[in-house]
Design a protein around this motif. Structure first.
Motif, PDB file in Angstrom:
ATOM      1  N   SER B  30       3.318  32.703 -25.326  1.00 35.14           N
ATOM      2  CA  SER B  30       1.995  32.364 -25.820  1.00 35.14           C
ATOM      3  C   SER B  30       1.639  30.985 -25.268  1.00 35.14           C
ATOM      4  N   HIS B  31       0.350  30.696 -25.169  1.00 29.89           N
ATOM      5  CA  HIS B  31       0.003  29.377 -24.654  1.00 29.89           C
ATOM      6  C   HIS B  31       0.051  28.315 -25.739  1.00 29.89           C
ATOM      7  N   SER B  32       0.187  28.759 -26.983  1.00 28.83           N
ATOM      8  CA  SER B  32       0.242  27.781 -28.063  1.00 28.83           C
ATOM      9  C   SER B  32       1.275  28.187 -29.102  1.00 28.83           C
ATOM     10  N   TYR B  33       2.180  27.270 -29.390  1.00 29.84           N
ATOM     11  CA  TYR B  33       3.197  27.531 -30.405  1.00 29.84           C
ATOM     12  C   TYR B  33       3.119  26.497 -31.506  1.00 29.84           C
ATOM     13  N   ILE B  34       3.447  26.913 -32.712  1.00 35.55           N
ATOM     14  CA  ILE B  34       3.656  25.946 -33.785  1.00 35.55           C
ATOM     15  C   ILE B  34       5.113  26.081 -34.200  1.00 35.55           C
ATOM     16  N   PHE B  35       5.871  25.012 -34.053  1.00 31.30           N
ATOM     17  CA  PHE B  35       7.257  25.008 -34.511  1.00 31.30           C
ATOM     18  C   PHE B  35       7.254  24.408 -35.902  1.00 31.30           C
ATOM     19  N   GLU B  36       7.468  25.246 -36.888  1.00 29.54           N
ATOM     20  CA  GLU B  36       7.334  24.792 -38.264  1.00 29.54           C
ATOM     21  C   GLU B  36       8.696  24.810 -38.935  1.00 29.54           C
ATOM     22  N   GLY B  37       9.022  23.766 -39.647  1.00 32.40           N
ATOM     23  CA  GLY B  37      10.284  23.749 -40.360  1.00 32.40           C
ATOM     24  C   GLY B  37      10.642  22.340 -40.759  1.00 32.40           C
ATOM     25  N   PRO B  38      11.668  22.192 -41.617  1.00 30.62           N
ATOM     26  CA  PRO B  38      12.040  20.849 -42.068  1.00 30.62           C
ATOM     27  C   PRO B  38      12.556  19.977 -40.925  1.00 30.62           C
ATOM     28  N   GLY B  40      15.003  17.836 -38.686  1.00 32.06           N
ATOM     29  CA  GLY B  40      16.425  18.020 -38.392  1.00 32.06           C
ATOM     30  C   GLY B  40      16.806  19.471 -38.242  1.00 32.06           C
ATOM     31  N   THR B  41      15.861  20.279 -37.740  1.00 34.85           N
ATOM     32  CA  THR B  41      16.215  21.666 -37.483  1.00 34.85           C
ATOM     33  C   THR B  41      16.075  21.984 -36.006  1.00 34.85           C
ATOM     34  N   LYS B  42      16.208  20.959 -35.177  1.00 32.53           N
ATOM     35  CA  LYS B  42      16.201  21.135 -33.719  1.00 32.53           C
ATOM     36  C   LYS B  42      14.832  21.563 -33.187  1.00 32.53           C
ATOM     37  N   ARG B  43      13.754  21.178 -33.889  1.00 33.54           N
ATOM     38  CA  ARG B  43      12.439  21.602 -33.417  1.00 33.54           C
ATOM     39  C   ARG B  43      12.078  20.911 -32.115  1.00 33.54           C
ATOM     40  N   ILE B  44      12.290  19.574 -32.056  1.00 34.17           N
ATOM     41  CA  ILE B  44      11.925  18.844 -30.844  1.00 34.17           C
ATOM     42  C   ILE B  44      12.830  19.241 -29.682  1.00 34.17           C
ATOM     43  N   ASP B  45      14.125  19.405 -29.995  1.00 34.18           N
ATOM     44  CA  ASP B  45      15.038  19.816 -28.935  1.00 34.18           C
ATOM     45  C   ASP B  45      14.618  21.166 -28.358  1.00 34.18           C
ATOM     46  N   LEU B 167       6.485  29.784 -35.214  1.00 33.38           N
ATOM     47  CA  LEU B 167       7.919  30.026 -35.283  1.00 33.38           C
ATOM     48  C   LEU B 167       8.493  29.195 -36.424  1.00 33.38           C
ATOM     49  N   HIS B 168       9.141  29.860 -37.354  1.00 33.46           N
ATOM     50  CA  HIS B 168       9.708  29.159 -38.507  1.00 33.46           C
ATOM     51  C   HIS B 168      11.129  28.724 -38.201  1.00 33.46           C
TER      52      HIS B 168
END
Lengths: 374, 344
Positions: B30-38, B40-45, B167-168
């Motif tokens: 997809s051209h746009s994602y939302i990485f949602e979660g607390p 320290g769950t490796k979202r940025i990585d 993405l949760h």
């Protein structure tokens, strides 16, 4: 890496390279000058992400002892070279992380940036570039970039549209209140192209064209435009998007044509704009062609006063009397681009766009939208 | 520590990892994602791994970036000209920042290849910047990918959410955190204690390096020992060390949690849930202590500890509260031992 050359040659090259150096970009790697040293030449590459310059130094004074690739902090390097005394400078890399410069009685070491951080820029050359007289190129820049939009709400209007069709090259700039167009003939039939170059890139190019070389080669592709000027490759990113279709905006028939002396018209409008209620940048003046063939330029602001200027057309005006209002700044900006001393101002109606043209400026059209008053 | 491959990422976030890997392999990103979660769950990585995968020109068959090419190394250092990382240290995202992106994407890319922008703390959009972003999303450019990272998806505009794939990210499994920390050379005891305390992997890594945390774990064990040997009251024992621990609220909370966990270990030992033990290195000690106290007593004590934990955030006299708790604790074991001895 180890080489030496004449300080002046290096300085002159750097003064061109530094035009593409950025000082405000958040990316520190773009504040560097990449030097590629090969046995035959030294190549300087700079980029501020909008424009990139690749300059090759092949001078008789150049002596290369070993080749290499480094990234030097641009501003410091240029400042150092600018102030060095001594005809010759010797540059060498020490410990892989600093550049040692020896010239005259000076011995300077400058810490290097990491050359791997520099982007991979390619400077694609076409087999059949467009060849243009560099004076004409300068004229194109001078006559169009001023009309690009300064606000970036519609990014595409901050650029100059270059169209190549058959044996014609057209440059168009507009900020949606005025339009400036220059058309030139090019020697050969080229593949059709329609690209938009950021106006600021062209302004920078204009400054580099001071070198007084005869020709400039234009290499166009769909992602970038590259100007080859002697040993300089000047590349600009293109703006993405579709430039508005402007050909239908320019009227073809003009029932009213008035011929003016450019200087006198310009100074009349300048004076008329002095007393304008709004800021000087958007001051509105009115032009009134009277029955007796005299043109009046007026401006009126109740709290300041009013101005009436009389301008005599050079020949009897063609067409009916007309009253039209417009921005004095746009009008004088447009007038400044003409080499001709006599200009034609052509109207189609009081609320229709009008056009300025000059005999000595073939292919130039300056179009301005009038302002509706009352 | 940057992620090396999708397989490695799948250990932390199984479902998200598989989903992204599949999308890349089938070329259906997809051209746009939302990485949602607390936190320290490796979202940025994960966002950087995705960027690296998109930019790397030498991916392997499983969509893993090579990690050594010029593109990969520059993504790791965040100096790639096609990667834009918007970070805002707890401030609002200003509209100028988004406008800059807009201007950038109005032009052709500097280097050939896709362009990715990652916006961290996307919940910090204000009304203006969110609307500008929305405008770019309505007409996405070619080969431009957007990743928004957020803890609170509901504070994003509904219209932004509806245009993105969400993405949760789940809290990372504590076994994974424990094994990560052990791999980095921290002691098994410390790794398992910290992994019980937090599911935030970044915080866990910071904690194991904090000497006060190490001391707290050590102090809990020392106190347990003196409970068993009964040379000195644990209230006095605690008094000698407490200034460092009670000086920092976060450490106080950690210490209390460790104390609770140790008591829970004793309970678990008593009911023979041996694989649930946290202080695995102290099994012998736990075993001995579990004989000295009744199950009912442990439950009462746990209740008191949890009560104190929730009261900690109020303005109470922490030192006094701890003294009281420890006195209870000590009496609990006294009682247990005396009752067991009387039965002989």
């Amino acid at each position: 890496m180890n080489f030496s050359l004449s300080t002046n040659v290096l300085l002159n090259s750097l003064l061109i390279s530094q035009k593409a150096l950025s000082n405000k970009t958040p990316a520190p790697y773009l504040q560097g000058i990449k030097m590629e040293v090969t046995p035959k030449e030294v190549i300087l590459i700079t980029s501020n992400s909008d424009i990139s310059i690749k300059l090759s130094i092949k001078d008789d004074s150049l002596v290369v002892e070993s080749s290499g690739e480094i990234l030097v902090p641009g501003k410091f390097f240029v400042d150092i070279i600018r102030k060095l005394e001594g005809d010759r400078i010797e540059l060498s890399v020490v410990d892989n992380n600093s550049l040692r410069m020896v010239a005259g009685d000076s011995d300077i070491s400058l810490n290097l940036l990491n050359v791997d951080d520099f982007p991979e820029l390619d400077f694609p050359l076409n087999d059949e570039p467009i060849k243009i007289d560099s004076k004409i190129m300068k004229a194109i820049i001078h006559q169009t970039t001023f009309a690009t939009s300064a606000i970036e709400n519609r990014p595409i209007l901050t650029g100059v549209n270059i169209r190549v069709e058959g044996e014609k090259l057209t440059a168009i700039a507009t900020d949606s209140f005025r339009l400036s167009q220059k058309m030139i003939e090019i020697p050969k039939n080229m593949e059709s192209m329609n690209v938009v170059i950021p106006g600021r890139s062209l302004d920078e190019l204009g400054r580099i064209l001071e070198m007084n070389l005869d020709e400039i080669l234009i290499h166009l592709n769909h992602k970038s435009i590259l100007f080859e000027y002697g040993n300089i490759l000047f590349q600009s990113r293109l703006l993405d998007g579709n430039f508005p279709e402007t050909s239908r905006l320019i009227p073809t028939e003009f029932p009213i044509i008035i011929k003016f002396n450019k200087e006198r018209l310009a100074s009349s409008i300048d004076r008329a704009s002095l007393l304008s209620s709004k800021e000087s940048s958007s001051s509105i003046v009115k032009l009134n062609l009277r029955n007796d063939n005299i043109v009046e330029i007026t401006s009126n602001s109740p709290e300041l006063g009013k101005v009436t200027e009389k301008v005599y057309p050079l020949e009897k005006a063609i067409g009916m009397p007309i009253k039209i209002a417009f921005s004095s700044k746009y009008f004088n900006d447009a007038l400044k681009t003409f080499n001709s001393e006599e200009v034609y101002v052509k109207f189609t109606g009081e609320i229709r766009p009008f056009v300025i043209e000059g005999d000595l400026d073939p292919g130039v059209i300056q179009l301005i939208l009038p302002v509706r008053t009352e | 520590m940057a992620l090396l491959s999708w397989n490695q990422f799948t250990f932390y976030q199984p479902s998200v990892g598989r989903m992204l890997q599949n999308s890349i392999q089938t070329n259906r990103l997809s051209h746009s994602y939302i990485f949602e979660g607390p936190i320290g769950t490796k979202r940025i990585d994960a966002a950087f791994l995705l960027a690296k995968t998109l930019l790397c020109t030498q991916k392997d068959d499983h969509a893993n970036p090579c990690g050594v090419c010029h593109h990969c190394t520059r993504v790791d250092k965040n100096v790639h000209p096609n990667l834009f990382f918007v970070q805002n240290d707890n401030k609002e995202i200003r509209k100028e920042q988004i406008k800059e992106l807009l201007v950038e994407f109005g032009k052709a890319s500097i280097e050939t290849g896709p362009r990715i922008y990652i916006i961290d703390q996307a919940e910090r959009f204000n009304q203006y910047s969110a609307n500008i972003l929305l405008k770019t999303m309505e007409e996405p450019g070619v080969d431009i990918f957007q990743i928004l990272i957020t803890t609170q998806i509901n504070s994003l505009l509904k219209t932004i959410i509806s245009r993105s794939q969400i993405l949760h990210f789940r809290p990372i499994d504590k076994c994974q955190i424990k094994s990560d920390l052990e791999k980095e050379g921290f002691s098994p005891l410390l790794s398992s204690a910290v992994s019980e305390y937090t599911t935030n992997i970044d915080m866990a890594r910071e904690m194991v390096e904090n000497p006060l945390i190490v001391d707290s774990v050590q102090l809990v064990i020392e106190m347990a020992r003196s409970l068993q040997i009964k040379e000195k009251s644990i209230v006095l024992h605690f008094k000698e060390k407490r200034s460092a621990i009670l000086g920092d609220m976060a450490i106080t909370d950690f210490f209390l949690t460790m104390l609770t966990l140790f008591l829970k270990d004793i309970l678990n030992y008593k009911v023979r849930y041996l694989d649930l033990l946290v202080f695995t290195t102290e099994t012998e000690l736990i075993g001995k202590l579990s004989e000295a106290i009744s199950q009912k007593r442990i439950e009462e004590l746990l209740d008191k500890m949890l009560g104190l934990k929730s009261r900690l955030k109020y303005n109470i006299n922490v030192a006094l509260a701890f003294d009281k708790l420890l006195a209870y604790l000590e009496r609990g074991f006294d009682h247990g031992i005396s009752s067991s001895s009387s039965s002989i």
